[in-house]
Scaffold this motif. Structure first.
Motif, short mmCIF file in Angstrom:
data_model
loop_
_atom_site.label_atom_id
_atom_site.label_comp_id
_atom_site.label_asym_id
_atom_site.label_seq_id
_atom_site.Cartn_x
_atom_site.Cartn_y
_atom_site.Cartn_z
N GLY A 118 0.84 -1.21 0.00
CA GLY A 118 0.00 0.00 0.00
C GLY A 118 0.86 1.24 0.00
N ARG A 119 0.27 2.34 -0.46
CA ARG A 119 1.00 3.62 -0.46
C ARG A 119 1.19 4.10 0.97
N PHE A 120 2.23 4.93 1.15
CA PHE A 120 2.45 5.52 2.47
C PHE A 120 1.33 6.49 2.80
N SER A 121 0.82 6.40 4.02
CA SER A 121 -0.06 7.46 4.49
C SER A 121 0.22 7.71 5.97
N SER A 122 0.21 8.97 6.31
CA SER A 122 0.47 9.37 7.70
C SER A 122 -0.85 9.50 8.44
N VAL A 123 -0.84 9.19 9.74
CA VAL A 123 -2.05 9.40 10.56
C VAL A 123 -2.26 10.89 10.84
N LYS A 124 -1.24 11.70 10.56
CA LYS A 124 -1.32 13.17 10.67
C LYS A 124 -1.71 13.63 12.08
N ARG A 125 -1.13 12.99 13.06
CA ARG A 125 -1.28 13.41 14.46
C ARG A 125 -0.09 12.81 15.20
N PRO A 126 0.20 13.28 16.41
CA PRO A 126 1.29 12.66 17.15
C PRO A 126 1.02 11.17 17.35
N LEU A 127 2.06 10.35 17.22
CA LEU A 127 1.91 8.91 17.43
C LEU A 127 1.82 8.61 18.92
N SER A 128 1.12 7.52 19.24
CA SER A 128 1.10 7.04 20.63
C SER A 128 2.43 6.35 20.91
N ARG A 129 2.66 6.07 22.19
CA ARG A 129 3.87 5.35 22.59
C ARG A 129 3.98 4.00 21.86
N ASP A 130 2.85 3.28 21.79
CA ASP A 130 2.86 1.97 21.12
C ASP A 130 3.09 2.10 19.62
N GLU A 131 2.50 3.13 19.01
CA GLU A 131 2.70 3.34 17.57
C GLU A 131 4.17 3.65 17.27
N ARG A 132 4.77 4.44 18.14
CA ARG A 132 6.21 4.71 17.94
C ARG A 132 7.01 3.43 18.11
N ALA A 133 6.69 2.66 19.13
CA ALA A 133 7.45 1.42 19.40
C ALA A 133 7.34 0.45 18.21
N SER A 134 6.16 0.37 17.59
CA SER A 134 6.01 -0.59 16.49
C SER A 134 6.81 -0.14 15.27
N ARG A 135 6.90 1.16 15.04
CA ARG A 135 7.71 1.66 13.91
C ARG A 135 9.21 1.50 14.19
N ILE A 136 9.60 1.73 15.43
CA ILE A 136 11.01 1.52 15.78
C ILE A 136 11.36 0.03 15.63
N ASP A 137 10.42 -0.85 16.00
CA ASP A 137 10.66 -2.29 15.80
C ASP A 137 10.84 -2.62 14.32
N ALA A 138 10.04 -1.97 13.46
CA ALA A 138 10.17 -2.22 12.02
C ALA A 138 11.55 -1.79 11.52
N ILE A 139 12.04 -0.68 12.04
CA ILE A 139 13.39 -0.21 11.65
C ILE A 139 14.45 -1.15 12.22
N ARG A 140 14.23 -1.64 13.44
CA ARG A 140 15.20 -2.56 14.06
C ARG A 140 15.32 -3.86 13.26
N SER A 141 14.19 -4.38 12.81
CA SER A 141 14.22 -5.70 12.16
C SER A 141 14.53 -5.63 10.67
N HIS A 142 14.53 -4.42 10.11
CA HIS A 142 14.70 -4.34 8.66
C HIS A 142 15.99 -4.96 8.11
N PRO A 143 17.16 -4.71 8.72
CA PRO A 143 18.37 -5.29 8.10
C PRO A 143 18.30 -6.81 7.97
N SER A 144 17.76 -7.48 8.98
CA SER A 144 17.68 -8.95 8.86
C SER A 144 16.59 -9.35 7.87
N ARG A 145 15.55 -8.56 7.75
CA ARG A 145 14.47 -8.91 6.81
C ARG A 145 14.93 -8.76 5.36
#
Ligand code: NI
Length: 180
Positions: free
Chosen positions: A14-41
């Motif tokens: 899907g195309r990128f879309s922003s929620v256009k509001r500050p992210l919650s703590r959990d939303e930030r954590a899930s995106r940081i996890d995606a960045i953490r796991s990317h090199p191995s993926r």
């Protein structure tokens, strides 16, 4: 014309879309996890491919698998710098770059993918450590994007949480179609 249900091979997740509001703590954590796991993926996505497979476009008229991997290193190197600028300067301007032309430079068309996989290993380790150091207000720090306007660190985090998976899917979808 494509029907709405026809997947666009350029946007397998899907195309990128922003929620256009500050992210919650959990939303930030899930995106940081995606960045953490990317090199191995992405490393797993290209594992075992031969040179002629790496030099196959992921779609008609698209980048080769090799160009995709080198593009991700180019893109994430720029991204890493943008996050660092955002927390050390007053509303820095995002420096755009010609990603299509970068992907046509000789190294991006020919170098073994390991060169960029190694960059991503180190780069993402630094990047995740940086993101995990941010206080909540630092995710709201502003940047100016010449094409989009004013954005925040949260918006960049959303973008790059999406971006890695977007390109991994180009490779895994090609492998599935080709039976590789
Ligand atoms: Ni990209």
């Amino acid at each position: 014309m494509d029907s709405p249900t026809t997947p666009d091979p350029r946007y397998p997740t899907g195309r990128f879309s922003s929620v256009k509001r500050p992210l919650s703590r959990d939303e930030r954590a899930s995106r940081i996890d995606a960045i953490r796991s990317h090199p191995s993926r992405i490393r797993a996505a290209v594992a075992g491919l031969r040179d002629e497979q790496l030099d196959t476009p992921y779609r008609a008229g698209g980048w080769t698998v090799r160009q995709v991997v080198h593009h991700v290193a180019d893109s994430h190197a720029n991204a890493y710098i943008r996050f660092r600028l955002a927390v050390t300067e007053d509303k820095p301007t995002v420096r755009p770059y010609q990603e299509k032309l970068w992907a046509e430079l000789p190294d991006a068309k020919a170098l073994p993918v390991e060169a960029s996989l190694s960059i991503l290993d180190g780069l993402h380790a630094r990047w995740v450590a940086l993101l995990e150091s941010f206080a909540p207000d630092q995710f709201q720090r502003p940047l100016h994007h010449p094409e989009i306007g004013d954005i925040t660190v949260d918006t960049l985090l959303e973008l790059y949480g999406w971006h890695g998976a977007h390109h991994v899917a180009h490779i895994t979808d090609l492998r599935e179609r080709m039976g590789w």
